[in-house]
Design an enzyme around this catalytic site. Structure first.
Site, PDB file in Angstrom:
ATOM      1  N   ARG A 153      -6.226   0.393   7.912  1.00  0.00           N
ATOM      2  CA  ARG A 153      -4.793   0.119   8.012  1.00  0.00           C
ATOM      3  C   ARG A 153      -4.242   0.689   9.305  1.00  0.00           C
ATOM      4  O   ARG A 153      -4.563   1.820   9.690  1.00  0.00           O
ATOM      5  CB  ARG A 153      -4.041   0.739   6.821  1.00  0.00           C
ATOM      6  CG  ARG A 153      -4.409   0.140   5.479  1.00  0.00           C
ATOM      7  CD  ARG A 153      -3.515   0.674   4.367  1.00  0.00           C
ATOM      8  NE  ARG A 153      -4.007   0.234   3.064  1.00  0.00           N
ATOM      9  CZ  ARG A 153      -4.309   1.041   2.058  1.00  0.00           C
ATOM     10  NH1 ARG A 153      -4.158   2.347   2.193  1.00  0.00           N
ATOM     11  NH2 ARG A 153      -4.750   0.551   0.920  1.00  0.00           N
TER      12      ARG A 153
ATOM     13  N   LYS B 238       3.151  10.110  -0.408  1.00  0.00           N
ATOM     14  CA  LYS B 238       2.234  10.616   0.619  1.00  0.00           C
ATOM     15  C   LYS B 238       2.937  11.500   1.656  1.00  0.00           C
ATOM     16  O   LYS B 238       2.573  11.502   2.834  1.00  0.00           O
ATOM     17  CB  LYS B 238       1.491   9.452   1.294  1.00  0.00           C
ATOM     18  CG  LYS B 238       0.708   8.603   0.295  1.00  0.00           C
ATOM     19  CD  LYS B 238      -0.181   7.564   0.936  1.00  0.00           C
ATOM     20  CE  LYS B 238      -1.512   8.164   1.321  1.00  0.00           C
ATOM     21  NZ  LYS B 238      -2.529   7.115   1.616  1.00  0.00           N
TER      22      LYS B 238
ATOM     23  N   ASP C 267       2.585  14.594   1.828  1.00  0.00           N
ATOM     24  CA  ASP C 267       1.605  15.614   2.213  1.00  0.00           C
ATOM     25  C   ASP C 267       0.768  15.213   3.431  1.00  0.00           C
ATOM     26  O   ASP C 267       0.213  16.076   4.112  1.00  0.00           O
ATOM     27  CB  ASP C 267       0.680  15.923   1.030  1.00  0.00           C
ATOM     28  CG  ASP C 267       0.001  14.668   0.493  1.00  0.00           C
ATOM     29  OD1 ASP C 267       0.722  13.738   0.088  1.00  0.00           O
ATOM     30  OD2 ASP C 267      -1.247  14.614   0.484  1.00  0.00           O
TER      31      ASP C 267
ATOM     32  N   ARG D 227       2.682 -29.670  -6.082  1.00  0.00           N
ATOM     33  CA  ARG D 227       2.796 -30.247  -7.421  1.00  0.00           C
ATOM     34  C   ARG D 227       1.534 -30.956  -7.886  1.00  0.00           C
ATOM     35  O   ARG D 227       1.573 -31.884  -8.690  1.00  0.00           O
ATOM     36  CB  ARG D 227       4.011 -31.193  -7.516  1.00  0.00           C
ATOM     37  CG  ARG D 227       5.332 -30.453  -7.400  1.00  0.00           C
ATOM     38  CD  ARG D 227       6.488 -31.375  -7.160  1.00  0.00           C
ATOM     39  NE  ARG D 227       6.418 -31.984  -5.833  1.00  0.00           N
ATOM     40  CZ  ARG D 227       7.333 -32.804  -5.336  1.00  0.00           C
ATOM     41  NH1 ARG D 227       8.390 -33.135  -6.056  1.00  0.00           N
ATOM     42  NH2 ARG D 227       7.202 -33.308  -4.132  1.00  0.00           N
TER      43      ARG D 227
ATOM     44  N   LYS E  32       1.124   4.496  -8.617  1.00  0.00           N
ATOM     45  CA  LYS E  32       1.378   5.834  -9.154  1.00  0.00           C
ATOM     46  C   LYS E  32       2.742   5.904  -9.842  1.00  0.00           C
ATOM     47  O   LYS E  32       2.899   6.565 -10.874  1.00  0.00           O
ATOM     48  CB  LYS E  32       1.294   6.869  -8.030  1.00  0.00           C
ATOM     49  CG  LYS E  32       1.274   8.310  -8.525  1.00  0.00           C
ATOM     50  CD  LYS E  32       1.017   9.277  -7.380  1.00  0.00           C
ATOM     51  CE  LYS E  32      -0.396   9.154  -6.885  1.00  0.00           C
ATOM     52  NZ  LYS E  32      -0.723  10.158  -5.847  1.00  0.00           N
TER      53      LYS E  32
ATOM     54  N   LYS F 100       0.456 -25.385  -6.028  1.00  0.00           N
ATOM     55  CA  LYS F 100       1.640 -25.299  -6.888  1.00  0.00           C
ATOM     56  C   LYS F 100       2.837 -25.978  -6.220  1.00  0.00           C
ATOM     57  O   LYS F 100       3.552 -26.772  -6.863  1.00  0.00           O
ATOM     58  CB  LYS F 100       1.955 -23.828  -7.181  1.00  0.00           C
ATOM     59  CG  LYS F 100       3.208 -23.582  -8.010  1.00  0.00           C
ATOM     60  CD  LYS F 100       3.400 -22.094  -8.267  1.00  0.00           C
ATOM     61  CE  LYS F 100       4.667 -21.831  -9.084  1.00  0.00           C
ATOM     62  NZ  LYS F 100       4.823 -20.391  -9.412  1.00  0.00           N
TER      63      LYS F 100
ATOM     64  N   VAL G 125       3.120  14.282  -3.316  1.00  0.00           N
ATOM     65  CA  VAL G 125       2.488  15.263  -2.427  1.00  0.00           C
ATOM     66  C   VAL G 125       0.993  15.407  -2.729  1.00  0.00           C
ATOM     67  O   VAL G 125       0.406  16.445  -2.452  1.00  0.00           O
ATOM     68  CB  VAL G 125       3.196  16.634  -2.527  1.00  0.00           C
ATOM     69  CG1 VAL G 125       4.592  16.567  -1.927  1.00  0.00           C
ATOM     70  CG2 VAL G 125       3.244  17.134  -3.961  1.00  0.00           C
TER      71      VAL G 125
ATOM     72  N   ASP H  41       0.820  -1.222   0.000  1.00  0.00           N
ATOM     73  CA  ASP H  41       0.000   0.000   0.000  1.00  0.00           C
ATOM     74  C   ASP H  41       0.851   1.269   0.000  1.00  0.00           C
ATOM     75  O   ASP H  41       0.426   2.314   0.498  1.00  0.00           O
ATOM     76  CB  ASP H  41      -0.957   0.021   1.208  1.00  0.00           C
ATOM     77  CG  ASP H  41      -1.756  -1.266   1.326  1.00  0.00           C
ATOM     78  OD1 ASP H  41      -2.402  -1.639   0.339  1.00  0.00           O
ATOM     79  OD2 ASP H  41      -1.710  -1.897   2.402  1.00  0.00           O
TER      80      ASP H  41
ATOM     81  N   GLY I 231       1.825   2.924  -2.651  1.00  0.00           N
ATOM     82  CA  GLY I 231       1.549   3.784  -3.799  1.00  0.00           C
ATOM     83  C   GLY I 231       2.370   3.391  -5.019  1.00  0.00           C
ATOM     84  O   GLY I 231       2.723   4.250  -5.825  1.00  0.00           O
TER      85      GLY I 231
ATOM     86  N   THR J 298      -8.721  -3.991  -1.128  1.00  0.00           N
ATOM     87  CA  THR J 298      -9.424  -5.253  -1.360  1.00  0.00           C
ATOM     88  C   THR J 298     -10.385  -5.580  -0.219  1.00  0.00           C
ATOM     89  O   THR J 298     -11.537  -5.959  -0.452  1.00  0.00           O
ATOM     90  CB  THR J 298      -8.425  -6.415  -1.533  1.00  0.00           C
ATOM     91  OG1 THR J 298      -7.552  -6.099  -2.622  1.00  0.00           O
ATOM     92  CG2 THR J 298      -9.146  -7.717  -1.827  1.00  0.00           C
TER      93      THR J 298
END
EC number: 6.3.4.4
Length: 449
Positions: free
Chosen positions: A329, A355, A357, A169, A51, A166, A438, A46, A48, A324
């Site tokens: 958080r 982030k 800002d 197997r 972006k 996986k 920002v 999370d 970013g 999701t």
């Protein structure tokens, strides 16, 4: 006669080999023609990353995902040009209903996904997430809660159980689905029976899911490619700009993360090689994305967490809810011990600091710079989570800037205290900060060099 013919037929090949410089030409070191740019999360996710990928994808020919799930359609929608190709590598696990539902949903919203079928390439070696994998994910979380009083905080999307298949197997891959369906059906029934034996309360409508998968096979077949050869062509052919977007983040890596509260794949730089078939020599710049503070979804150790007014402020200003799951958080100060550890594993070329800002209103800002346990310094980031839950954090306190940074579009326009905060991070990590975020828009990503 046979030997004579062989010698005569071999002469042109030998002649060409000699004219090309022979073994001496092979022994001359050659640099890879194309190098891959990698974007990775440096904390618990999370940060970013999207972006940063958004910016770099503007100039990319191929964008790849090497592990976890396919976020392909989001990536394809990031650029107006239809030339960008998204490659979902062999390290990815794919839930086909989710993939096609996402496509329909985005098309209905009027996004730029028209023609996405021609632009999406899916490795024939990628494993499939089935509906019963998702059901098992939920059952396992319930069992953990009942037996240990806490769960792992998974998304319940079936990722862990699919990677378990996986590793055991007995998983099924894309190549199985698009080949002989009768053979696929036989293997699917065996796998479903395996999970029903393990989880007696698991309800699987085998016939219905097989019918659904048969329809998806026809839609999927044109998208499927040999991922190794596709990447090799992009790496060794005419110059291509290749971008890899890592899912999750370094501290969620199955080997190097805060185990067991991790994902089920390698989301550090090594996952690029194993999840796409990219040779290490082709990996170029590796950008680590770091949030200007620290967040974590779900349970697990979090040394710099602020379960107080500061944490609430960061959560509120940063709108820190899981994309999701929708869960809140947990928030805390920037942990540079953790980020330095991520750098050791990944070798970041530069940092994207996002982030910034969100810190605008704080009169002072703390940064975690060392760990101690029982007043003894820890020389490294601990593997044992029981130890990590006990650490005391040593902080450096820096002055805040108490003004908005959202209008800044270059480094010099940032308040001097914000500049000092960035320089402190660079100096501690010995890694340059290349971008500073920002705000929400693409224009709010300040490029420093």
């Amino acid at each position: 006669m046979c030997c004579e013919t062989a010698c005569l037929n071999g002469e042109p090949a030998v002649k060409r080999y000699r004219e090309s410089g022979g073994v001496e030409a092979l022994r001359t070191p050659r640099e890879p023609q194309n190098r891959v740019t990698v974007v990775l999360g440096a904390q618990w996710g999370d940060e970013g990353k999207g972006k940063v990928v958004d910016l770099l994808a503007m100039d990319a020919d191929i964008v790849c995902r090497c592990q976890v799930t396919v976020a392909a359609l989001v990536c394809l929608d990031r650029r107006e040009s239809s030339l960008i190709v998204f490659d979902a590598g062999n390290g990815v696990v794919i839930h086909l209903p989710g993939l096609f539902e996402e496509a329909e949903k985005n098309l209905q919203k009027g996004s730029g996904l028209q023609g996405w079928e021609e632009r999406l390439k899916i490795s024939d070696r990628a494993h499939i997430v089935f509906n019963f994998h998702q059901a098992v994910d939920g059952i396992q979380e319930q069992q953990r809660q009942q037996q240990a009083g806490k769960n792992l905080g998974t998304t319940k999307k079936g990722i862990g159980p699919a990677y378990s298949s996986k590793a055991a197997r007995n998983g099924l891959r894309v190549c199985d689905l698009v080949s002989d369906f009768s053979i696929f059906e036989e293997k699917f029934r065996v796998l479903a029976s395996h999970f029903q034996t393990m989880y007696p309360n698991l309800n699987i409508d085998v016939d219905a899911e097989l019918e659904q998968l048969k329809g998806y096979a026809e839609r999927l077949r044109p998208l499927v490619t040999d991922g190794v050869y596709f990447m090799h062509k992009g790496l060794t052919g005419p110059s291509k700009k290749i971008l890899v977007e890592g899912a999750n983040a370094a501290l969620l890596d199955i080997d190097f993360g805060t185990y067991p509260f991790v994902t089920s794949s390698n989301c550090t730089v090594g996952g690029v090689c194993t999840g796409l078939g990219v040779p290490p020599s082709h990996i170029g710049r590796v950008y680590g994305v770091v949030k200007a503070y620290t967040t974590r979804v779900g349970v697990g150790a979090f040394p710099t967490e602020q379960d107080n007014d500061t944490g609430n402020l960061l959560q509120s200003r940063g709108r820190e809810f899981g994309v999701t799951t929708g869960r809140r958080r947990r928030c805390g100060w920037l942990d540079l011990v953790l980020v330095r550890y991520a750098h050791m594993v990944n070798g970041f070329s530069a940092i994207a600091l996002t982030k910034l800002d969100i810190l605008d209103t704080l009169p002072e800002i703390k940064v975690g710079v060392a760990y101690t346990v029982d007043d003894k310094p820890l020389p490294s980031f601990p593997a044992n989570m029981d130890v990590l839950t006990k650490v005391s954090v040593t902080y450096e306190t820096l002055p805040g800037w108490c003004c908005s940074t959202e209008g800044a579009r270059n480094f010099d326009e940032l308040p001097s205290q914000a500049q000092d905060y960035i320089r402190f991070i660079e100096n501690f990590l010995q890694v340059p900060v290349k971008w500073v975020g920002v705000g929400k828009s693409r224009e709010s990503m300040i490029k420093l060099f």
